[in-house]
Motif scaffolding. Sequence first.
Motif, short mmCIF file in Angstrom:
data_model
loop_
_atom_site.label_atom_id
_atom_site.label_comp_id
_atom_site.label_asym_id
_atom_site.label_seq_id
_atom_site.Cartn_x
_atom_site.Cartn_y
_atom_site.Cartn_z
N ASP A 1 0.70 -1.45 -0.30
CA ASP A 1 0.20 0.24 0.25
C ASP A 1 0.94 1.48 0.06
O ASP A 1 0.52 2.28 0.20
CB ASP A 1 -0.78 0.21 0.95
CG ASP A 1 -0.53 -0.75 2.96
OD1 ASP A 1 1.01 -0.42 2.45
OD2 ASP A 1 -0.71 -0.75 2.80
N TRP A 2 2.18 0.85 -0.36
CA TRP A 2 3.10 1.71 -0.79
C TRP A 2 3.61 2.13 -1.65
O TRP A 2 3.58 1.65 -2.85
CB TRP A 2 3.61 1.99 0.52
CG TRP A 2 4.62 0.86 1.12
CD1 TRP A 2 4.25 -0.29 1.23
CD2 TRP A 2 5.83 0.77 0.14
NE1 TRP A 2 5.45 -1.32 1.26
CE2 TRP A 2 6.27 -0.77 0.68
CE3 TRP A 2 7.10 0.67 -1.09
CZ2 TRP A 2 7.27 -1.41 -0.05
CZ3 TRP A 2 7.98 0.36 -1.37
CH2 TRP A 2 8.32 -0.82 -1.31
N GLY A 3 4.27 2.98 -2.58
CA GLY A 3 5.09 2.38 -3.50
C GLY A 3 4.24 3.66 -5.06
O GLY A 3 3.97 4.55 -4.11
N LEU A 4 4.23 2.80 -5.68
CA LEU A 4 3.83 3.76 -6.92
C LEU A 4 3.08 4.05 -7.54
O LEU A 4 1.80 4.41 -7.85
CB LEU A 4 4.97 2.85 -8.30
CG LEU A 4 4.93 3.58 -9.61
CD1 LEU A 4 5.17 4.92 -9.56
CD2 LEU A 4 5.55 3.21 -11.16
N SER A 5 2.26 3.00 -7.12
CA SER A 5 0.65 2.79 -6.84
C SER A 5 0.09 3.39 -5.42
O SER A 5 0.29 2.47 -4.45
CB SER A 5 0.16 1.79 -6.97
OG SER A 5 -1.06 0.98 -6.88
N PRO A 6 -1.20 4.00 -5.94
CA PRO A 6 -1.47 3.94 -4.64
C PRO A 6 -3.06 3.25 -4.26
O PRO A 6 -3.30 3.03 -3.37
CB PRO A 6 -2.48 5.35 -5.14
CG PRO A 6 -3.01 4.85 -6.61
CD PRO A 6 -1.99 4.26 -7.13
N THR A 7 -3.10 2.15 -4.64
CA THR A 7 -4.04 0.75 -4.21
C THR A 7 -3.32 -0.57 -4.59
O THR A 7 -2.28 -0.59 -5.59
CB THR A 7 -5.01 0.98 -4.75
OG1 THR A 7 -5.89 -0.33 -5.40
CG2 THR A 7 -4.47 0.52 -6.98
N ALA A 8 -3.92 -1.76 -3.63
CA ALA A 8 -2.64 -2.44 -3.39
C ALA A 8 -3.92 -3.41 -4.14
O ALA A 8 -3.84 -5.03 -3.97
CB ALA A 8 -2.69 -3.73 -2.39
N HIS B 1 9.30 0.74 -6.16
CA HIS B 1 8.09 1.34 -5.33
C HIS B 1 9.85 1.39 -4.65
O HIS B 1 8.87 3.23 -4.30
CB HIS B 1 7.50 0.14 -4.39
CG HIS B 1 6.73 -0.34 -6.21
ND1 HIS B 1 5.63 0.14 -6.46
CD2 HIS B 1 6.97 -1.85 -5.75
CE1 HIS B 1 5.22 -0.61 -7.32
NE2 HIS B 1 5.85 -2.06 -6.54
N LYS B 2 10.37 2.04 -4.33
CA LYS B 2 11.03 2.67 -3.54
C LYS B 2 12.27 4.21 -4.72
O LYS B 2 12.44 4.95 -3.67
CB LYS B 2 12.58 2.35 -2.97
CG LYS B 2 11.88 1.78 -2.39
CD LYS B 2 12.24 2.22 -0.43
CE LYS B 2 11.66 1.13 0.90
NZ LYS B 2 11.38 1.94 1.90
N GLY B 3 11.74 4.08 -5.67
CA GLY B 3 12.68 5.10 -6.63
C GLY B 3 13.49 4.67 -6.69
O GLY B 3 14.71 5.70 -7.47
N ALA B 4 14.47 3.78 -6.42
CA ALA B 4 15.71 3.98 -6.97
C ALA B 4 15.91 3.65 -8.17
O ALA B 4 16.81 3.58 -9.52
CB ALA B 4 16.25 2.03 -5.94
N VAL B 5 14.77 3.00 -9.59
CA VAL B 5 15.38 2.57 -11.18
C VAL B 5 13.42 3.70 -10.95
O VAL B 5 12.33 3.76 -10.41
CB VAL B 5 14.20 0.86 -10.92
CG1 VAL B 5 14.29 1.11 -12.84
CG2 VAL B 5 15.58 0.34 -10.76
N PRO B 6 13.59 4.12 -12.49
CA PRO B 6 12.48 5.24 -12.36
C PRO B 6 11.57 4.17 -13.48
O PRO B 6 11.78 3.77 -13.96
CB PRO B 6 13.14 5.85 -13.66
CG PRO B 6 14.56 5.56 -14.36
CD PRO B 6 14.85 4.16 -13.00
N ALA B 7 9.92 4.80 -13.33
CA ALA B 7 8.67 4.45 -13.18
C ALA B 7 9.14 4.25 -15.20
O ALA B 7 8.55 3.11 -15.70
CB ALA B 7 7.87 4.82 -12.77
N GLU B 8 9.66 5.40 -15.78
CA GLU B 8 10.03 5.46 -16.91
C GLU B 8 10.38 4.16 -17.70
O GLU B 8 10.09 3.53 -18.98
CB GLU B 8 10.41 6.31 -17.91
CG GLU B 8 10.10 7.06 -17.42
CD GLU B 8 9.98 7.98 -16.24
OE1 GLU B 8 10.83 8.06 -15.17
OE2 GLU B 8 9.38 9.56 -16.11
#
Length: 225
Positions: A29-36, A210-217
């Motif tokens: 319930d954290w990270g790139l998505s607002p939902t699990a 989800h921790k932002g170490a690798v970009p979503a792009e």
Amino acid sequence: MELVLALDLQHNMVVHGKSGQRATYKPLDWGLSPTAEPIGFVKATAPKFLYIADLDRIEGKGNHDALIRGCADLVERCYVDRGVQTPSDLLTGPHLKNIIGTETSLAKLSQYHGGYLSIDVMNGKVIPTGDSPESVLREARGWDFEGCILLNLGFVGTENGIGEGTGPLAAWRSAYPGRLLYGGGVASPADLDTIKNAGFDGAIIATALHKGAVPAEAIRRGTWS
């Protein structure tokens, strides 16, 4: 190199896995998505390639087949590990690539035709036989899989990087000439570079995204170069 987003399903939710200790997994319930919720999760993260592990089915506690098919409809390719035990267990549907894991298959691996073999590793040994990954990869040359996945379960979700505990990447690569993906402990762009430079065809990630170490792009593009 192909970049694949991993998604673990448990009790109809996306959960965050760590070190293969499935009883401790919690909803992501954290990270790139607002939902699990799985469909909403895939829509929010928008990966090109997806890897799903159905933990309930792997443990004999039900299945997420309908959700898996729904998620697969949203991506170009969906690798799915449902704890296949025999060839009759394979899931059909658009965009799906079945995974047959050494951890769960009861049939001889030579009986499968198509899909990907997951060489499930804990503490450097293949589950459940205790063989070396290299020996199983060499044997897989004679089997009818589309490729193999080297899954280092003890490193999943740890954020510790692929480290020395992954074993000799070059040796694994040289043991198997077909398509070969790696998953487990990928924590940074440097880890992805190491896997790519070792000649692997793909890498499976989750926590690093989800921790932002690798970009979503990168996960939406589906490649790492």
